[in-house]
Design a protein around this motif. Structure first.
Motif, mmCIF file in Angstrom:
data_model
loop_
_atom_site.group_PDB
_atom_site.id
_atom_site.type_symbol
_atom_site.label_atom_id
_atom_site.label_comp_id
_atom_site.label_asym_id
_atom_site.label_seq_id
_atom_site.Cartn_x
_atom_site.Cartn_y
_atom_site.Cartn_z
ATOM 1 N N SER A 301 -68.402 -104.801 -44.013
ATOM 2 C CA SER A 301 -68.407 -103.502 -43.338
ATOM 3 C C SER A 301 -68.454 -102.402 -44.392
ATOM 4 N N ARG A 302 -69.314 -101.412 -44.189
ATOM 5 C CA ARG A 302 -69.454 -100.290 -45.121
ATOM 6 C C ARG A 302 -69.686 -100.798 -46.557
ATOM 7 N N PRO A 303 -70.830 -101.408 -46.825
ATOM 8 C CA PRO A 303 -71.086 -101.994 -48.151
ATOM 9 C C PRO A 303 -70.988 -101.008 -49.315
ATOM 10 N N ILE A 304 -71.493 -99.777 -49.113
ATOM 11 C CA ILE A 304 -71.427 -98.753 -50.168
ATOM 12 C C ILE A 304 -70.819 -97.513 -49.547
ATOM 13 N N ILE A 305 -69.717 -97.032 -50.123
ATOM 14 C CA ILE A 305 -69.065 -95.868 -49.515
ATOM 15 C C ILE A 305 -68.395 -94.988 -50.563
ATOM 16 N N PHE A 306 -68.767 -93.709 -50.560
ATOM 17 C CA PHE A 306 -68.016 -92.661 -51.256
ATOM 18 C C PHE A 306 -67.306 -91.874 -50.161
ATOM 19 N N ASP A 307 -66.007 -91.825 -50.201
ATOM 20 C CA ASP A 307 -65.240 -91.148 -49.155
ATOM 21 C C ASP A 307 -64.324 -90.112 -49.792
ATOM 22 N N GLN A 308 -64.759 -88.854 -49.792
ATOM 23 C CA GLN A 308 -63.944 -87.786 -50.354
ATOM 24 C C GLN A 308 -63.147 -87.051 -49.280
ATOM 25 N N GLU A 309 -63.076 -87.673 -48.120
ATOM 26 C CA GLU A 309 -62.183 -87.200 -47.063
ATOM 27 C C GLU A 309 -61.206 -88.308 -46.688
ATOM 28 N N THR A 337 -75.814 -108.452 -46.579
ATOM 29 C CA THR A 337 -75.715 -108.139 -45.157
ATOM 30 C C THR A 337 -74.501 -107.272 -44.857
ATOM 31 N N SER A 338 -74.664 -106.432 -43.835
ATOM 32 C CA SER A 338 -73.619 -105.503 -43.424
ATOM 33 C C SER A 338 -73.162 -105.831 -42.010
ATOM 34 N N ALA A 339 -71.850 -105.733 -41.792
ATOM 35 C CA ALA A 339 -71.289 -105.945 -40.456
ATOM 36 C C ALA A 339 -71.311 -104.680 -39.614
ATOM 37 N N THR A 340 -71.671 -103.535 -40.227
ATOM 38 C CA THR A 340 -71.768 -102.265 -39.512
ATOM 39 C C THR A 340 -73.171 -101.701 -39.704
ATOM 40 N N SER A 341 -73.592 -100.877 -38.760
ATOM 41 C CA SER A 341 -74.953 -100.348 -38.823
ATOM 42 C C SER A 341 -75.100 -99.231 -39.857
ATOM 43 N N GLU A 342 -74.000 -98.533 -40.185
ATOM 44 C CA GLU A 342 -74.055 -97.504 -41.232
ATOM 45 C C GLU A 342 -73.781 -98.185 -42.567
ATOM 46 N N LEU A 364 -80.139 -104.033 -47.858
ATOM 47 C CA LEU A 364 -79.001 -104.371 -47.006
ATOM 48 C C LEU A 364 -79.465 -104.479 -45.561
ATOM 49 N N LYS A 365 -79.085 -105.559 -44.919
ATOM 50 C CA LYS A 365 -79.486 -105.802 -43.537
ATOM 51 C C LYS A 365 -78.258 -105.805 -42.631
ATOM 52 N N TYR A 366 -78.390 -105.183 -41.479
ATOM 53 C CA TYR A 366 -77.304 -105.169 -40.482
ATOM 54 C C TYR A 366 -77.384 -106.440 -39.641
ATOM 55 N N ILE A 367 -76.238 -107.136 -39.512
ATOM 56 C CA ILE A 367 -76.228 -108.395 -38.762
ATOM 57 C C ILE A 367 -75.183 -108.373 -37.646
ATOM 58 N N GLY A 368 -74.864 -107.165 -37.159
ATOM 59 C CA GLY A 368 -73.890 -107.058 -36.081
ATOM 60 C C GLY A 368 -74.367 -107.713 -34.797
ATOM 61 N N LYS A 369 -73.417 -108.011 -33.918
ATOM 62 C CA LYS A 369 -73.742 -108.695 -32.664
ATOM 63 C C LYS A 369 -74.558 -107.810 -31.724
ATOM 64 N N LYS A 370 -74.283 -106.493 -31.741
ATOM 65 C CA LYS A 370 -75.015 -105.574 -30.882
ATOM 66 C C LYS A 370 -76.125 -104.894 -31.683
ATOM 67 N N PRO A 371 -77.365 -104.997 -31.250
ATOM 68 C CA PRO A 371 -78.478 -104.369 -31.986
ATOM 69 C C PRO A 371 -78.299 -102.849 -32.074
ATOM 70 N N LYS A 372 -78.382 -102.328 -33.275
ATOM 71 C CA LYS A 372 -78.295 -100.896 -33.507
ATOM 72 C C LYS A 372 -79.256 -100.514 -34.617
ATOM 73 N N PRO A 373 -79.716 -99.257 -34.619
ATOM 74 C CA PRO A 373 -80.547 -98.821 -35.742
ATOM 75 C C PRO A 373 -79.701 -98.725 -37.010
ATOM 76 N N VAL A 374 -80.251 -99.169 -38.112
ATOM 77 C CA VAL A 374 -79.549 -99.103 -39.396
ATOM 78 C C VAL A 374 -79.612 -97.673 -39.907
ATOM 79 N N THR A 375 -78.451 -97.133 -40.303
ATOM 80 C CA THR A 375 -78.382 -95.737 -40.724
ATOM 81 C C THR A 375 -77.682 -95.609 -42.062
ATOM 82 N N THR A 376 -77.872 -94.445 -42.677
ATOM 83 C CA THR A 376 -77.106 -94.047 -43.859
ATOM 84 C C THR A 376 -76.593 -92.632 -43.614
ATOM 85 N N ARG A 377 -75.535 -92.295 -44.261
ATOM 86 C CA ARG A 377 -74.934 -90.972 -44.072
ATOM 87 C C ARG A 377 -74.748 -90.308 -45.433
ATOM 88 N N CYS A 378 -75.226 -89.092 -45.568
ATOM 89 C CA CYS A 378 -75.166 -88.396 -46.843
ATOM 90 C C CYS A 378 -74.686 -86.964 -46.642
#
Length: 402
Positions: A301-309, A337-342, A364-378
Motif C-alpha cells: 500500500s502506498r509504494p512511494i510516499i512523501f507525507d509532509q502533513e 505491485t500496489s495494494a492501493t490505486s494511488e 508499478l501495477k495496482y492489483i486491488g480486488k476492486k478495479p480502479k484507475p491508477v493515480t498519482t498525487r502531487c
C-alpha cells in the motif's frame, strides 16, 4: 555527495584472528552462577560484563545455548579492548511489563569495537504489552522497553542475531558512528504496536545490509541528525515500510543528509519508501542527498510516499505547513505491485516545496480486488524526470484532500 560504505571489516577480522589464536578472554555467564532455565541472569551477566570491560585483551561475554531469563541489563563502557557479546541461546524478558525498570531491556553504551553475534534470540515477550500499549494515541503514555538500545557505540558490528516480539522498538542506534547491522533479523507479527524494527538517529556512517525485518511498525525508521546511511538488501514485511522520519516534532532536531536505500524488497507492507514530516513543525531543518534505488514492491500500500502533513494523532495542527525542506532526492528503478490505486503520493510543504526530486524508471501495477484507475498525487513538487514511469507521475496534479 557520494555516500561511502562503512562496514567495519577490520574489527571482524581482528576478532576472528584472536579466536583462531585462542587469545580471546572468555567470560562465560555460567561461571558467574547463571543456569539455563533458571532464575534471572542479570547479576551474572553484569559481573561478566564488568570483568570484560576491565580486560586489556579482546574479550567475549558468552551466553551459551539454552533458555535464559533476563530482567534487564545496562551495560556501559568504556572498554579497554575489543569486546564480543556472543549470544548463542534464547534470552527471554519477563512478559509482565511491571518487571521493566527502564526504557530499555538491554542497553549498551559508550563502547568501541563491539561485536554482537552468536545466532541467538533476544525475545522481548511483548504480546501482553501490545494489548495495553496506547503510546500511538496518548502523549503521556509510559513507553515500554526497547529490546536492544545502543548509544554512543563506535566501530562496531551487530550480525547474525535475532530480536523477537519486543514490547516496543526492537533496536535503537543513537549518537553512534561507524556501526553495521548485517544478517540482522527482526520477528514480530504485523499487529504488534510501535515495534519499529531498527530506529536510528543522530548518528553517522550506519550500514544495514542483508537483513530480514518483519514487524508491526516501520521496518527501518530514520530520525534526525543522520548522515552517511546505507540500507541495502533488506527484506521488509510485515510492517510499515522503510521511512525517513517522522521529523519536525521537536526543537532539538538537526538535518538529515546522505541516505541510500538500495536493492530492498517490501512485501505486503502498509507503506513502501516514505519520508514523513509533521506540519506546524517548531524547527526548520533539511532532508537532502537521498537515494531510493532498485526497490521491489510486492502488494504494498502506498509504494512511494512523501507525507509532509503526517500526523498520527488527532487533531492535526495543519494551519502552518511543515518547515522541513526535502531536496536532492533520487528515485530510480521502483517496480512491482500496489495494494492501493494511488501508487505514488507526493504531499510536500507549501512553505518548503520539494526541490530537485529526480525520478527515473518506475513500473508499478495496482492489483486491488476492486478495479480502479491508477493515480498519482502531487502537491508542491515539480519533479525532474530522467526515464519513463508507469503510471505517469504528476501529469495531472490534484489539490490536497486533507
Amino acid at each position: 555527495m557520494k555516500i561511502q560504505r562503512s562496514i567495519v571489516v577490520s574489527i571482524v577480522l581482528v576478532m576472528q584472528l584472536l579466536l583462531e589464536a585462542n587469545s580471546l578472554a572468555v567470560f562465560d555467564i555460567t561461571k558467574y552462577g547463571a543456569k539455563p532455565g533458571g532464575p534471572d541472569i542479570s547479576v551474572a551477566l553484569m559481573k561478566a560484563w564488568k570483568d570484560a570491560m576491565a580486560s586489556t585483551v579482546a574479550s567475549q561475554v558468552l551466553i551459551p545455548r539454552g533458555d535464559w531469563t533476563l530482567s534487564q541489563a545496562d551495560m556501559s563502557g568504556p572498554n579497554k579492548a575489543p569486546i564480543n557479546l556472543e549470544v548463542k541461546g534464547n534470552l527471554k524478558a519477563y512478559p509482565d511489563l511491571a518487571a521493566a525498570k527502564s526504557s530499555a531491556w538491554i542497553r549498551i553504551s559508550k563502547v568501541d569495537s563491539l561485536t554482537i553475534s552468536g545466532g541467538g534470540v533476544l525475545d522481548g515477550q511483548g504480546q501482553e504489552t501490545w494489548k495495553r500499549n496506547d503510546c500511538g494515541t496518548k502523549k503521556a503514555c509510559v513507553k515500554p522497553p526497547i529490546n536492544l538500545f545502543l548509544k554512543s557505540i563506535t566501530n562496531s558490528i551487530i550480525h547474525d542475531i535475532t530480536t523477537k516480539d519486543s514490547k516496543f522498538f526492537h533496536a535503537n542506534c543513537v549518537e553512534s558512528r561507524n556501526v553495521t547491522f548485517q544478517r540482522f533479523t527482526v520477528s514480530a507479527p504485523g499487529d504488534s504496536k510501535n515495534t519499529d524494527g531498527l530506529h536510528m538517529a543522530r548518528s553517522n556512517s550506519i550500514t544495514v545490509i542483508d537483513s530480514v525485518i518483519g514487524t508491526g511498525d516501520d521496518c527501518i525508521s530514520m530520525g534526525d541528525g543522520l548522515s552517511n546511511i546505507i540500507v541495502k538488501n533488506i527484506t521488509c514485511g510485515p510492517g510499515h515500510g522503510i521511512s525517513i522520519g517522522s521529523l519536525g516534532k521537536y526543537t532539538y532536531e538537526t538535518d538529515v543528509k546522505g541516505i541510500r536505500v538500495e536493492g530492498c524488497t517490501l512485501s505486503s507492507t502498509t507503506n513502501g519508501i516514505r519520508i514523513k514530516t509533521f506540519p506546524s513543525s517548531p524547527i526548520a531543518i533539511t532532508v537532502s542527498d537521498i537515494h531510493f534505488v532498485g526497490i521491489t514492491m510486492v502488494n504494498v500500500s502506498r509504494p512511494i510516499i512523501f507525507d509532509q502533513e503526517y500526523c498520527p494523532g488527532k487533531p492535526c495542527p495543519v494551519a502552518k505547513p511543515s518547515q522541513i525542506k526535502i531536496s536532492d532526492v533520487e528515485i530510480e528503478g521502483i517496480t512491482g505491485t500496489s495494494a492501493t490505486s494511488e501508487v505514488v503520493t507526493f504531499v510536500c510543504s507549501k512553505d518548503k516545496p520539494c526541490d530537485n526530486i529526480r525520478i527515473g524508471a518506475i513500473d508499478l501495477k495496482y492489483i486491488g480486488k476492486k478495479p480502479k484507475p491508477v493515480t498519482t498525487r502531487c502537491q508542491n513538487i515539480k519533479p525532474i524526470f530522467t526515464a519513463t514511469q508507469n503510471p505517469p507521475i504528476c501529469s495531472a496534479p490534484r489539490p490536497s484532500t486533507t
